[in-house]
Enzyme design. Sequence first.
Site, short mmCIF file in Angstrom:
data_model
loop_
_atom_site.label_atom_id
_atom_site.label_comp_id
_atom_site.label_asym_id
_atom_site.label_seq_id
_atom_site.Cartn_x
_atom_site.Cartn_y
_atom_site.Cartn_z
N LEU A 130 0.81 -1.22 0.00
CA LEU A 130 0.00 0.00 0.00
C LEU A 130 0.84 1.26 0.00
O LEU A 130 1.92 1.31 0.58
CB LEU A 130 -0.90 0.00 1.24
CG LEU A 130 -1.82 -1.21 1.37
CD1 LEU A 130 -2.69 -1.06 2.62
CD2 LEU A 130 -2.69 -1.40 0.14
N HIS B 147 -3.66 4.26 -2.01
CA HIS B 147 -4.61 3.30 -1.44
C HIS B 147 -5.23 3.87 -0.15
O HIS B 147 -6.43 3.72 0.08
CB HIS B 147 -3.89 2.00 -1.04
CG HIS B 147 -3.29 1.24 -2.17
ND1 HIS B 147 -1.93 1.14 -2.36
CD2 HIS B 147 -3.86 0.52 -3.16
CE1 HIS B 147 -1.69 0.38 -3.42
NE2 HIS B 147 -2.83 0.01 -3.94
#
Length: 277
Positions: free
Chosen positions: A29, A33
């Site tokens: 991530l 995100h």
Amino acid sequence: MQIISSVAELRACLAGRTGIAFVPTMGNLHEGHLALMRQARLHGDCVVASVFVNPLQFGPNEDFDRYPRTLEADCKLMEGLVDIVFAPTVREMYPQQQGIFIELPQIASELCGASRPGHFRGMATVVIKLLNIVQPQVAIFGKKDYQQLHIIRQMVAQFNLPVTIVGGEIVRAEDGLALSSRNQYLDPKQRMEAVQLSVELQGLRRELMQGHADWDALQSAACARLAARGWEVEYISLRACDSLEVAQSVMGDALILAAAKLGVTRLLDNIEVCRAD
Ligand code: PAF
């Protein structure tokens, strides 16, 4: 925050819940995100994120094996943003019924689909599975993968899935590079160069908005400039925002989409162009 790897356990945990907002990811991530997860919170009381590197959407010579799997670090980042992380194994997601896929329209063979045959079929198949498992009211997908978002919207409409698909804005690094998990494949020199893709897209938008009518000439010049700097350009394409059909000029809302490789790293970007006249 609960971390769940089994479909049955997730279903039991979500049974009877409404107000579920869902962010599917392949992990590793970054701020892009996390922005989707913050956005999800505005749409639901219960935010579910999935972390699953989906083998079906990678071609035989692509980066499935080396795609960074960083679940522990991802969970730390999601703490406080997400209520439930669904992180299944490949076996859990695909125990049987291999060979059953979603069949997609022509647009899935264009743009990224032209160089990644089967990619969108694998993506759509896992997304419909995830939507069936989580049964969210809202699901959020980043606009950096604009073609993916478009295909998912079409799939949801075609199959009457009871979910609202929301697009999240592209998050960029300070220099303008669109954030992507694959940016970490870039070496320091390539990372400095990588911003050039968004520089070209901004330049093209400026030209179009100033009324430059010859898209083909603009597009060829941008491809040539990138090639001269060492890029392998896959496409730079002007498309209508709603249908993703080829546009020759900016009559309605349009979008310039690009994919290009720097070394072995394939980067995507896009920019919306709305001509006010
Ligand atoms: O955009 C991604 O990360 C993936 O394509 C998705 C939507 C999670 C499906 O695997």
